[in-house]
Write a protein that holds these residues in place. Structure first.
Motif, PDB file in Angstrom:
ATOM      1  N   ARG A  93       0.817  -1.199   0.000  1.00  9.53           N
ATOM      2  CA  ARG A  93       0.000   0.000   0.000  1.00  9.53           C
ATOM      3  C   ARG A  93       0.862   1.265   0.000  1.00  9.53           C
ATOM      4  O   ARG A  93       0.532   2.258  -0.646  1.00  9.53           O
ATOM      5  CB  ARG A  93      -0.916  -0.013   1.218  1.00  9.53           C
ATOM      6  CG  ARG A  93      -1.853   1.175   1.326  1.00  9.53           C
ATOM      7  CD  ARG A  93      -2.645   1.088   2.613  1.00  9.53           C
ATOM      8  NE  ARG A  93      -3.423  -0.153   2.654  1.00  9.53           N
ATOM      9  CZ  ARG A  93      -3.994  -0.620   3.757  1.00  9.53           C
ATOM     10  NH1 ARG A  93      -3.857   0.019   4.888  1.00  9.53           N
ATOM     11  NH2 ARG A  93      -4.692  -1.742   3.707  1.00  9.53           N
ATOM     12  N   GLU A  94       1.950   1.239   0.794  1.00 12.40           N
ATOM     13  CA  GLU A  94       2.750   2.447   0.981  1.00 12.40           C
ATOM     14  C   GLU A  94       3.834   2.619  -0.074  1.00 12.40           C
ATOM     15  O   GLU A  94       4.315   3.734  -0.283  1.00 12.40           O
ATOM     16  CB  GLU A  94       3.378   2.429   2.380  1.00 12.40           C
ATOM     17  CG  GLU A  94       2.344   2.492   3.502  1.00 12.40           C
ATOM     18  CD  GLU A  94       2.973   2.513   4.868  1.00 12.40           C
ATOM     19  OE1 GLU A  94       4.228   2.404   4.939  1.00 12.40           O
ATOM     20  OE2 GLU A  94       2.233   2.635   5.868  1.00 12.40           O
ATOM     21  N   VAL A  95       4.247   1.522  -0.705  1.00 15.14           N
ATOM     22  CA  VAL A  95       5.268   1.622  -1.751  1.00 15.14           C
ATOM     23  C   VAL A  95       4.569   1.597  -3.104  1.00 15.14           C
ATOM     24  O   VAL A  95       3.895   0.612  -3.438  1.00 15.14           O
ATOM     25  CB  VAL A  95       6.277   0.463  -1.647  1.00 15.14           C
ATOM     26  CG1 VAL A  95       7.286   0.541  -2.788  1.00 15.14           C
ATOM     27  CG2 VAL A  95       6.998   0.507  -0.305  1.00 15.14           C
ATOM     28  N   PRO A  96       4.657   2.638  -3.894  1.00 14.52           N
ATOM     29  CA  PRO A  96       3.975   2.684  -5.190  1.00 14.52           C
ATOM     30  C   PRO A  96       4.427   1.554  -6.109  1.00 14.52           C
ATOM     31  O   PRO A  96       5.598   1.138  -6.091  1.00 14.52           O
ATOM     32  CB  PRO A  96       4.398   4.048  -5.771  1.00 14.52           C
ATOM     33  CG  PRO A  96       4.811   4.850  -4.579  1.00 14.52           C
ATOM     34  CD  PRO A  96       5.412   3.878  -3.620  1.00 14.52           C
ATOM     35  N   SER A  97       3.496   1.079  -6.913  1.00 10.95           N
ATOM     36  CA  SER A  97       3.806   0.020  -7.865  1.00 10.95           C
ATOM     37  C   SER A  97       3.000   0.258  -9.133  1.00 10.95           C
ATOM     38  O   SER A  97       2.032   1.012  -9.148  1.00 10.95           O
ATOM     39  CB  SER A  97       3.477  -1.361  -7.271  1.00 10.95           C
ATOM     40  OG  SER A  97       2.098  -1.446  -6.960  1.00 10.95           O
ATOM     41  N   GLY A  98       3.395  -0.389 -10.188  1.00  6.17           N
ATOM     42  CA  GLY A  98       2.670  -0.294 -11.449  1.00  6.17           C
ATOM     43  C   GLY A  98       2.655   1.121 -12.006  1.00  6.17           C
ATOM     44  O   GLY A  98       3.663   1.832 -12.014  1.00  6.17           O
ATOM     45  N   GLU A  99       1.461   1.555 -12.463  1.00  5.77           N
ATOM     46  CA  GLU A  99       1.310   2.885 -13.066  1.00  5.77           C
ATOM     47  C   GLU A  99       1.586   3.984 -12.051  1.00  5.77           C
ATOM     48  O   GLU A  99       2.169   5.027 -12.389  1.00  5.77           O
ATOM     49  CB  GLU A  99      -0.105   3.034 -13.629  1.00  5.77           C
ATOM     50  CG  GLU A  99      -0.424   2.089 -14.783  1.00  5.77           C
ATOM     51  CD  GLU A  99       0.508   2.324 -15.968  1.00  5.77           C
ATOM     52  OE1 GLU A  99       0.889   3.496 -16.209  1.00  5.77           O
ATOM     53  OE2 GLU A  99       0.855   1.345 -16.646  1.00  5.77           O
ATOM     54  N   LEU A 100       1.181   3.768 -10.794  1.00 12.30           N
ATOM     55  CA  LEU A 100       1.429   4.774  -9.771  1.00 12.30           C
ATOM     56  C   LEU A 100       2.929   4.974  -9.555  1.00 12.30           C
ATOM     57  O   LEU A 100       3.389   6.108  -9.349  1.00 12.30           O
ATOM     58  CB  LEU A 100       0.761   4.357  -8.448  1.00 12.30           C
ATOM     59  CG  LEU A 100       0.948   5.314  -7.270  1.00 12.30           C
ATOM     60  CD1 LEU A 100       0.389   6.695  -7.625  1.00 12.30           C
ATOM     61  CD2 LEU A 100       0.270   4.764  -6.025  1.00 12.30           C
ATOM     62  N   ALA A 101       3.697   3.886  -9.621  1.00 14.86           N
ATOM     63  CA  ALA A 101       5.145   4.007  -9.461  1.00 14.86           C
ATOM     64  C   ALA A 101       5.746   4.819 -10.617  1.00 14.86           C
ATOM     65  O   ALA A 101       6.641   5.650 -10.403  1.00 14.86           O
ATOM     66  CB  ALA A 101       5.781   2.614  -9.397  1.00 14.86           C
ATOM     67  N   LYS A 102       5.233   4.610 -11.831  1.00 13.45           N
ATOM     68  CA  LYS A 102       5.741   5.365 -12.982  1.00 13.45           C
ATOM     69  C   LYS A 102       5.431   6.854 -12.829  1.00 13.45           C
ATOM     70  O   LYS A 102       6.281   7.710 -13.094  1.00 13.45           O
ATOM     71  CB  LYS A 102       5.123   4.830 -14.272  1.00 13.45           C
ATOM     72  CG  LYS A 102       5.539   3.396 -14.611  1.00 13.45           C
ATOM     73  CD  LYS A 102       4.857   2.925 -15.885  1.00 13.45           C
ATOM     74  CE  LYS A 102       5.249   1.494 -16.223  1.00 13.45           C
ATOM     75  NZ  LYS A 102       4.564   1.013 -17.454  1.00 13.45           N
ATOM     76  N   ILE A 103       4.184   7.167 -12.405  1.00 14.90           N
ATOM     77  CA  ILE A 103       3.797   8.573 -12.234  1.00 14.90           C
ATOM     78  C   ILE A 103       4.620   9.217 -11.122  1.00 14.90           C
ATOM     79  O   ILE A 103       5.070  10.369 -11.244  1.00 14.90           O
ATOM     80  CB  ILE A 103       2.294   8.678 -11.945  1.00 14.90           C
ATOM     81  CG1 ILE A 103       1.492   8.181 -13.158  1.00 14.90           C
ATOM     82  CG2 ILE A 103       1.896  10.097 -11.584  1.00 14.90           C
ATOM     83  CD1 ILE A 103       0.009   8.110 -12.919  1.00 14.90           C
TER      84      ILE A 103
END
Length: 241
Positions: A93-103
């Motif tokens: 939840r706290e570590v961004p992943s996927g599209e959120l990590a790219k943004i």
């Protein structure tokens, strides 16, 4: 002559009665010894029986104590497993992943290049999706049971306006003892609380669905079984009306 014969018979009878008396005395002594031995044997058997019963009671108590300790250790292990799963969810939840990590990476890079944060926030704020419904969001939480009521037992949707929680029936192991997690094959209770405190409860076997209105939003929720001890809730928030 008759007097001698009489005396002889009398002495014979005395010898016979003497022998009978001795035999009776011997039998009495033997009977007394046998009776005493019997009483001693009975007391020894009673004492031995009491010792065996006491030993059996001690062994039974030790067995019950060991079983209770084993059950406690099993519950501790189950609780630790649930906590480990909670930490995994928190990390995801706290570590961004996927599209959120790219943004997130893109925003960090633009800020490092000197782009004005207010301008970037304005651009993001003005970006909109023509769809009337937001992209479905899936969250999961530990479904409480009478045995486990720890943390991470609810999720929120619509900016916290809708709270989802519930309760399940404990699963049972091969020995019939209850586990800390719920049984996904048994009916569960799922509760939906809106911003005004109104609670809707849905009962049944997973998956379950529920729709409700909160302010200017329509929230469509689907609750299904997830990994052990977890349920997954997919929420779709749409404009209303």
């Amino acid at each position: 002559m008759s007097y001698g014969l009489y005396d002889h018979r009398r002495r014979y009878r005395r010898r016979i009665w003497g022998r009978v008396g001795k035999a009776a005395l011997v039998l009495a002594v033997l009977g007394g010894v046998a009776g005493f031995s019997y009483l001693v044997g009975v007391e020894q058997l009673k004492s031995r029986e009491g010792s065996i019963q006491e030993e059996l009671a001690n062994m039974t108590a030790a067995k019950d104590k060991a079983e209770r300790r084993a059950q406690q250790l099993q519950q501790i292990a189950q609780t630790q497993e649930i906590r480990a799963n909670e930490l995994e969810i928190r990390l995801q939840r706290e570590v961004p992943s996927g599209e959120l990590a790219k943004i997130t990476e893109l925003v960090a890079r633009k800020l490092a290049e000197g782009v004005n944060p207010e301008r970037m926030a304005f651009v993001i704020e003005q970006t909109s999706n023509p769809r009337s419904c937001a992209r479905p969001d899936t969250k999961r939480f530990v479904l409480p049971t009478p045995i486990y009521r720890g943390s991470n037992t609810q999720v929120a949707f619509a900016d916290g306006a809708i709270i989802v929680t519930g309760e399940g029936v404990p699963a049972r192991n091969d020995g019939g003892s209850p586990e800390a997690w719920y049984d996904p094959t048994k009916p569960v209770k799922i509760r939906f609380t809106d911003a005004n405190g109104k609670v809707d409860e849905v009962n049944g076997v997973l998956p379950l669905t529920h729709n409700l209105i909160s302010s200017d939003k329509e929230v469509r929720l689907t609750v299904g079984a997830g990994a052990r001890s977890f349920v997954e809730v997919t929420g779709e928030v749409c404009r209303f009306p």
